[in-house]
Design a protein around this motif. Sequence first.
Motif, PDB file in Angstrom:
ATOM      1  N   GLN A 603       0.842  -1.191   0.000  1.00  6.40           N
ATOM      2  CA  GLN A 603       0.000   0.000   0.000  1.00  6.40           C
ATOM      3  C   GLN A 603       0.876   1.240   0.000  1.00  6.40           C
ATOM      4  N   LEU A 604       0.535   2.198  -0.848  1.00  7.27           N
ATOM      5  CA  LEU A 604       1.252   3.465  -0.909  1.00  7.27           C
ATOM      6  C   LEU A 604       0.250   4.604  -0.883  1.00  7.27           C
ATOM      7  N   MET A 605       0.621   5.702  -0.219  1.00  5.01           N
ATOM      8  CA  MET A 605      -0.237   6.875  -0.217  1.00  5.01           C
ATOM      9  C   MET A 605       0.070   7.723  -1.442  1.00  5.01           C
ATOM     10  N   GLY A 606      -0.954   8.075  -2.208  1.00  8.17           N
ATOM     11  CA  GLY A 606      -0.783   8.884  -3.404  1.00  8.17           C
ATOM     12  C   GLY A 606      -0.835  10.360  -3.102  1.00  8.17           C
ATOM     13  N   ARG A 607      -0.750  11.179  -4.152  1.00  7.70           N
ATOM     14  CA  ARG A 607      -0.792  12.626  -3.976  1.00  7.70           C
ATOM     15  C   ARG A 607      -2.127  13.098  -3.410  1.00  7.70           C
TER      16      ARG A 607
END
Length: 715
Positions: A603-607
Amino acid sequence: MTAVNLDQLNEPQYTAVTTTEGPVLVIAGAGSGKTRTLVYRVAHLIERGVAPESILLLTFTRKASQEMLWRAGRLLNDTCSRVVGGTFHGVANMLLRRFGAELGFGSSFTIIDRADAEGIVNLLKSSLGLGKRDKRFPSKRAIINMISGSVNKSIDLEDLVLEQYSHLSDHLEEILQLQKHYGEFKFDHGLMDYDDLLVNWKRLLSESPAARDEISGRFRYIMVDEYQDTNLVQADIIRGLAHNHENVMVVGDDSQSIYSFRGADFYNIMRFPKEFENTKIIKLEENYRSTQPILSLTNDIIRNAEEKYTKTLFTSIEGDILPKLYVAKNEGDEAAFIVKTIRKLESRGVALENIAVLFRSGFHSYKLEMELAVENIDFEKRGGLKLTESAHMKDVLAFLRILVNPRDNLSWNRIFLQLDKVGPKTAQKITAFISAAADPYLALPEYPAGKTWKDSFNNLVELIRELLSGNQAPSVLFEQVLAYYLPIFYELYADDYPKRQKDLDQLGAIMKEYDDLQAFIDDTTLDPPENTGTDDDIRRLVLSTIHSSKGLEFEAVFIIGLAEGRFPHSSSGFGGQWEEERRLLYVAATRAKKYLYLSYPRQLMGRDRRFSFAPMSPFLAELGGGLYQKIDSASCSSDYRTGRFSGKPPTGKKTVRKTVRKLKMSDFSVGCKVEHPFFGTGSVKKLSGSRSLDVLFDRHGLKTLHLDYAKLKIK
């Protein structure tokens, strides 16, 4: 002179060392002993009777050439002092000071660094009235990037802007105007930037047949290290140097070509056999750094490269530990895994400074840095300023630079800005006044100083007289400058002058090694010394971008963030940039000697501050089976997933766990004070959805944090 024992070389190395005539291309795989090969070749040439001064060794750092020549001297029981070794820019500087008149400039030019170049552009923007009210006008850094890019990639600035900076095409006319004035400013004031050194060396070889023949005649044996990192201008220089012969050996690894953003051209090494007919190609494939499991994985990384010199790395080093792939839940989980594994490695006797965490971009280590701070693990993040690039060092160097080039208006302007009650406009007026005179030194005392700054101006005039009074050693000049500058220094940098003072002490120690001021100025500009202001007794984990890690090796290496969109970089389309990203991963993996860990968060946090699923990097997906051992958060112990590893051995006592209430968004309000383990004290500025909030920290500014990972406490 002792005989050089070539029995120490393997068969391909021996062939490269003893093939002395004609063009040779050595494809040197990672850790395959290319430096050893170059060292033995220098020694072998001299032993065969080749005059040392006819050998030219070009490297990408001065330290590398010095070490190679020192090692060659040990083989010969000789100093090798007459061999010419250095960087492209260093050798260009030497030749242009001798042959500069052929191109219309003198030998007393000053070399400027990137910050100086940006300063000139800023002055020109102001004097030409460009971009005053236009927020979209390119910054000084962007303008220098464009000007330098056009030189290094050998394309017109107009074409570069339209192809790579199309969003700035509305300002094309002003950018071209700045390029023209920038070139004129440098010529008028006896300045050259790094690109000028190469361009003018190339011009010298192409525009002055007499100079070309003399230079080519002198250097009968040319060796170039890291040829995959050269640009088109440097390739043309090599072609010109070999005008009267073709005794050129270039050494490099196409699979480690990762600097296209600096202008390096991958195809230089690929097209070398076409540029030099009858090129002999030699491959160094035996690796002396890594275990075979690591090499098997790196071979597989590069196997799918579209263009390459096919090679297979192998080793006789014992070791059967497979590389590990950790699939983390998120970046916090990834950081916790790395911290725990570092503690395990330390328990096995791996020193902290022999462990590196590598990443594609600098901000990818954000979560890890916080985790390391909480766990009190000292780390060093590579890629900061060089010693002479900081403001206080440039202040001091300005005084020394005007002594070798009185027309260096950039340095004069910096000196005048240090005067009490003198601002930019007045500094420019004084600079213009002395630059219009035949002798700036004599003109300086004639300037009508203002009442409020007359005393400080007179002190400066007295210092200049003192510096010019006799043929004094560089270290003496430094002490005189320091006596004048220290009161200014303490006022300008009142907040942190003790730390900066160490830099000045280090500079003074370096100057004691020089007898010639011009040589000192050139060396500190072309190859700035490293800043050693940190306590060398403290062992530190190394955090580094992959670009900064090239050429290094570590017992254990972590490569993090190997998720699609991060590695390869999201802006990389298929083609040349995609292939360079593949080579970047290859470089990272070949830094490891015994332990290699690959990881990515699912999981990655986007802009938009929303979490999204992140698949593994396509480069990982291409790898064959059995090359690594996969670990994921579901199969790891709780220490890997959510806990922190303390580094302390178990006591055997029953652990009593405390229940900690999970904070809710309702616990926070705008303006409330919070405490963070890394950022310190701050106040909440905004509450957002998805359990996120903006916090303004006293020392680190505004940060957006997620409650599930931030570990905030309400004060």
